[in-house]
Motif scaffolding. Structure first.
Motif, PDB file in Angstrom:
ATOM      1  N   HIS A 119      -4.748   0.469   4.443  1.00 13.74           N
ATOM      2  CA  HIS A 119      -5.189   1.280   3.491  1.00 13.74           C
ATOM      3  C   HIS A 119      -5.146   2.547   4.957  1.00 13.74           C
ATOM      4  CE1 HIS A 119      -4.604  -1.332   0.688  1.00 13.74           C
ATOM      5  NE2 HIS A 119      -5.294  -2.123   1.406  1.00 13.74           N
ATOM      6  N   LEU A 120      -5.439   3.922   4.375  1.00 12.86           N
ATOM      7  CA  LEU A 120      -5.482   5.374   4.679  1.00 12.86           C
ATOM      8  C   LEU A 120      -5.919   6.073   3.763  1.00 12.86           C
ATOM      9  CD1 LEU A 120      -2.919   5.995   7.411  1.00 12.86           C
ATOM     10  CD2 LEU A 120      -4.626   4.100   7.920  1.00 12.86           C
ATOM     11  N   GLU A 121      -6.632   6.821   3.748  1.00  9.92           N
ATOM     12  CA  GLU A 121      -6.936   8.145   3.482  1.00  9.92           C
ATOM     13  C   GLU A 121      -5.576   9.031   2.887  1.00  9.92           C
ATOM     14  OE1 GLU A 121      -9.871  10.788   3.830  1.00  9.92           O
ATOM     15  OE2 GLU A 121     -11.107   9.498   5.660  1.00  9.92           O
ATOM     16  N   GLY A 122      -5.909   8.726   1.055  1.00 15.68           N
ATOM     17  CA  GLY A 122      -4.690   9.601   0.827  1.00 15.68           C
ATOM     18  C   GLY A 122      -2.852   8.621   0.290  1.00 15.68           C
ATOM     19  N   GLU A 129      -0.904   4.896   2.365  1.00 13.72           N
ATOM     20  CA  GLU A 129      -1.198   3.341   2.762  1.00 13.72           C
ATOM     21  C   GLU A 129       0.093   3.303   4.088  1.00 13.72           C
ATOM     22  OE1 GLU A 129       0.636   0.610  -0.355  1.00 13.72           O
ATOM     23  OE2 GLU A 129      -1.569   1.318   0.109  1.00 13.72           O
TER      24      GLU A 129
END
Length: 166
Positions: free
Chosen positions: A98-101, A103
């Motif tokens: 899970h990354l910002e903005g 995945e």
């Protein structure tokens, strides 16, 4: 009050009645404008006309041959926590980072050969710090273009990635 002041206006010409009218529109009280309509307009702005596709990336698949190795590597490089069950090879063939903005989905289902060009890039505030981290951690580096703030590197499966200082 000075000679030029009008009713409902202060000396700067400000009309305080404009704020309540704006609030009525925002709160959906003006005829024809509702919060549902405003939300639908916002959704329409993120959707491609005609196709229904949103103007953003949902997930990026990276095909890996060894899930345990990939989870350890990506979690270390991106400084993310990870689920220990994957390290013991007890879970599915897809692992979500899970990354910002968006995945990244590590996928061990399909063996795809890595391409010769970077498949995506990660932003960094300090390309030299990023490069030093990669060297200290034995990450394969293909190209150091520090004057342009770019480093091309690869994951354990040979998937080429890029770091760019922006």
């Amino acid at each position: 009050m000075g000679p030029f002041a009008k009713k409902n206006q202060n000396s700067d010409g400000y009309k305080p009645t404009a704020i309540p009218k704006a609030l009525k529109v925002i709160n959906g009280h003006k005829e024809g404008i509702t919060m549902e309509r405003l939300n639908n307009q916002a959704r329409t702005m993120t959707t491609q006309e005609g196709s229904g596709l949103e103007k953003r990336i949902g997930s990026i698949f990276i095909h890996v041959s060894d899930m345990k190795r990939a989870v350890e590597w990506y979690s270390r490089v991106l400084d993310l926590p990870f689920n220990d069950d994957y390290l013991e090879e007890r879970l599915s063939t897809v692992y979500t980072l899970h990354l910002e903005g968006t995945e990244i989905l590590l996928d061990s289902n399909h063996g795809a050969a890595p391409g010769p060009q970077p498949m995506m890039f990660f932003k960094t505030d300090d390309i030299r710090k990023t490069l030093q981290f990669m060297k200290e951690n034995g990450i394969v580096i293909h190209n150091e273009v520090l004057e342009n703030n770019i480093v091309i590197f690869e994951d354990p499966d040979g998937n080429r990635l890029m770091a760019i200082q922006m």
